[in-house]
Design a protein around this motif. Structure first.
Motif, PDB file in Angstrom:
ATOM      1  N   ALA A 197       0.815  -1.227   0.000  1.00  0.00           N
ATOM      2  CA  ALA A 197       0.000   0.000   0.000  1.00  0.00           C
ATOM      3  C   ALA A 197       0.841   1.266   0.000  1.00  0.00           C
ATOM      4  CB  ALA A 197      -0.957   0.003   1.188  1.00  0.00           C
ATOM      5  N   GLY A 198       2.080   1.160  -0.463  1.00  0.00           N
ATOM      6  CA  GLY A 198       2.953   2.334  -0.543  1.00  0.00           C
ATOM      7  C   GLY A 198       3.873   2.506   0.641  1.00  0.00           C
ATOM      8  N   LYS A 199       3.717   1.700   1.674  1.00  0.00           N
ATOM      9  CA  LYS A 199       4.582   1.831   2.847  1.00  0.00           C
ATOM     10  C   LYS A 199       6.011   1.427   2.517  1.00  0.00           C
ATOM     11  CE  LYS A 199       0.775   0.720   6.022  1.00  0.00           C
ATOM     12  NZ  LYS A 199       0.304  -0.206   7.081  1.00  0.00           N
ATOM     13  N   THR A 200       6.146   0.421   1.662  1.00  0.00           N
ATOM     14  CA  THR A 200       7.465  -0.069   1.270  1.00  0.00           C
ATOM     15  C   THR A 200       7.962   0.578  -0.015  1.00  0.00           C
ATOM     16  OG1 THR A 200       6.999  -2.207   2.302  1.00  0.00           O
ATOM     17  CG2 THR A 200       8.815  -2.124   0.731  1.00  0.00           C
ATOM     18  N   LEU A 201       7.044   0.749  -0.986  1.00  0.00           N
ATOM     19  CA  LEU A 201       7.454   1.314  -2.282  1.00  0.00           C
ATOM     20  C   LEU A 201       6.300   2.027  -2.961  1.00  0.00           C
ATOM     21  CD1 LEU A 201       9.452   1.521  -4.754  1.00  0.00           C
ATOM     22  CD2 LEU A 201       8.442  -0.643  -5.542  1.00  0.00           C
ATOM     23  N   VAL A 202       6.593   3.211  -3.468  1.00  0.00           N
ATOM     24  CA  VAL A 202       5.738   3.917  -4.417  1.00  0.00           C
ATOM     25  C   VAL A 202       6.641   4.333  -5.571  1.00  0.00           C
ATOM     26  CG1 VAL A 202       4.331   5.943  -4.907  1.00  0.00           C
ATOM     27  CG2 VAL A 202       4.106   4.784  -2.703  1.00  0.00           C
ATOM     28  N   GLN A 203       6.377   3.781  -6.744  1.00  0.00           N
ATOM     29  CA  GLN A 203       7.201   4.103  -7.908  1.00  0.00           C
ATOM     30  C   GLN A 203       6.321   4.541  -9.064  1.00  0.00           C
ATOM     31  OE1 GLN A 203       9.721   0.914  -9.323  1.00  0.00           O
ATOM     32  NE2 GLN A 203      10.896   2.273 -10.659  1.00  0.00           N
ATOM     33  N   VAL A 204       6.694   5.650  -9.671  1.00  0.00           N
ATOM     34  CA  VAL A 204       5.982   6.167 -10.844  1.00  0.00           C
ATOM     35  C   VAL A 204       6.978   6.280 -11.992  1.00  0.00           C
ATOM     36  CG1 VAL A 204       4.779   8.138 -11.843  1.00  0.00           C
ATOM     37  CG2 VAL A 204       4.220   7.385  -9.528  1.00  0.00           C
ATOM     38  N   ASN A 232      10.457   2.974   1.753  1.00  0.00           N
ATOM     39  CA  ASN A 232      10.511   3.088   3.224  1.00  0.00           C
ATOM     40  C   ASN A 232      10.038   4.459   3.710  1.00  0.00           C
ATOM     41  OD1 ASN A 232      11.736   0.485   3.258  1.00  0.00           O
ATOM     42  ND2 ASN A 232      13.718   1.442   2.845  1.00  0.00           N
ATOM     43  N   LEU A 233       8.827   4.803   3.374  1.00  0.00           N
ATOM     44  CA  LEU A 233       8.251   6.090   3.772  1.00  0.00           C
ATOM     45  C   LEU A 233       8.241   6.235   5.287  1.00  0.00           C
ATOM     46  CD1 LEU A 233       6.892   8.578   2.444  1.00  0.00           C
ATOM     47  CD2 LEU A 233       4.698   7.457   2.862  1.00  0.00           C
ATOM     48  N   PHE A 234       8.615   7.411   5.768  1.00  0.00           N
ATOM     49  CA  PHE A 234       8.678   7.745   7.202  1.00  0.00           C
ATOM     50  C   PHE A 234       9.711   6.883   7.944  1.00  0.00           C
ATOM     51  CE2 PHE A 234       4.050   8.785   6.343  1.00  0.00           C
ATOM     52  CZ  PHE A 234       4.258  10.151   6.271  1.00  0.00           C
ATOM     53  N   PHE A 235      10.777   6.469   7.245  1.00  0.00           N
ATOM     54  CA  PHE A 235      11.777   5.618   7.891  1.00  0.00           C
ATOM     55  C   PHE A 235      12.457   6.312   9.070  1.00  0.00           C
ATOM     56  CE2 PHE A 235      14.594   8.222   5.439  1.00  0.00           C
ATOM     57  CZ  PHE A 235      15.825   8.166   6.065  1.00  0.00           C
ATOM     58  N   ASN A 236      12.553   7.635   9.003  1.00  0.00           N
ATOM     59  CA  ASN A 236      13.224   8.391  10.072  1.00  0.00           C
ATOM     60  C   ASN A 236      12.243   9.097  11.002  1.00  0.00           C
ATOM     61  OD1 ASN A 236      12.381  10.116   8.076  1.00  0.00           O
ATOM     62  ND2 ASN A 236      14.295  11.255   7.896  1.00  0.00           N
ATOM     63  N   ILE A 237      10.958   8.805  10.848  1.00  0.00           N
ATOM     64  CA  ILE A 237       9.944   9.346  11.758  1.00  0.00           C
ATOM     65  C   ILE A 237       9.040   8.177  12.173  1.00  0.00           C
ATOM     66  CG2 ILE A 237       8.228  11.160  12.152  1.00  0.00           C
ATOM     67  CD1 ILE A 237       9.242  12.605   9.735  1.00  0.00           C
TER      68      ILE A 237
END
Length: 245
Positions: free
Chosen positions: A82-89, A181-186
């Protein structure tokens, strides 16, 4: 009366004067100490990211709209978890040269406007130039881009606003943005995300919204390796049928 006592206090002994001068100087220094400071760029970008990127669907929205603004005729969206691991366009749009490829990650760097008057004649999806800087501040971003007239393209990797690598590469025309890895540092923001089902519903809504508005562009959506949509270029009526059945 106060002035009289003060003069008497000073005249009584010179030592009192030095005590008074010392405390007065300390007081002035304390009052003059600066409490307002400029935030480092990476901190400012993380704060801005909280406004621009609320969930993976926010990244999908920004990247799809950038691809449309780049005059792409074919856009592919690849999502994992769902985009948590990867979002690619991936698009076949105009692409960017080496300078623009690096500059696009700076805050308020945009190709959409040049002066304030341009705000009253906008024909693009965005114009502030904050999205990519905000995304790069809270994710691992890999960008590959090449213009049609160039022999080589540019490959850039940025992690938490820090440039990791930038090199030339053999690439097809257009641009590929991979946000991992969205929000990997938060961690607090990452834990705030909903279930994969809920988050993917938001991703799907953004995909359908952009695809509906641009039937002349072909769109593909792949989630966890499964192709969910393959929308060819068509008219509005056919696009509605292809999306909703």
């Amino acid at each position: 009366i106060f002035l009289y006592r003060f003069i008497f206090f000073i005249k009584k002994t010179p030592y009192n004067f030095f005590i008074f001068a010392f405390h007065l100087n300390s007081f002035i220094s304390l009052m003059a100490a600066s409490i307002i400071q400029l935030l480092p760029d990476h901190v400012a970008n993380q704060i801005a990211a909280g406004e621009v990127v609320q969930r993976p669907a926010s990244v999908v929205k920004e990247l799809l709209e950038n691809a449309v603004d780049a005059k792409a005729t074919d856009i592919k969206l690849i999502v994992k978890e769902a985009g948590k691991t990867l979002v690619q366009v991936i698009d076949n749009g105009l692409g960017m040269n080496t300078t623009d490829a690096r500059l696009c990650f700076e805050r308020h760097a945009t190709s959409k406007i040049r002066q304030a008057e341009d705000l009253f004649d906008l024909h693009t999806k965005g114009f502030r130039g904050e999205a990519l800087a905000s995304i790069a501040a809270i994710a691992h971003v890999e960008m590959k881009t090449k213009q049609d007239q160039e022999e080589l393209g540019t490959h850039i990797v940025i992690e938490g606003s820090k440039l990791v690598t930038q090199e030339v590469a053999v690439l097809p025309k257009g641009t590929s943005f991979a946000v991992k890895n969205l929000f990997f540092n938060i961690p607090a923001r990452r834990n705030f995300l909903k279930s994969e089902t809920v988050e993917f519903r938001h991703v799907m809504d953004e995909f359908q919204r952009v695809a509906m508005a641009h039937p002349s562009i072909s769109f593909t959506l792949i989630h966890n390796g499964s192709e969910l949509y393959n929308l060819p270029s068509s008219n509005y009526r056919q696009r509605i049928v292809n999306i909703f059945g």
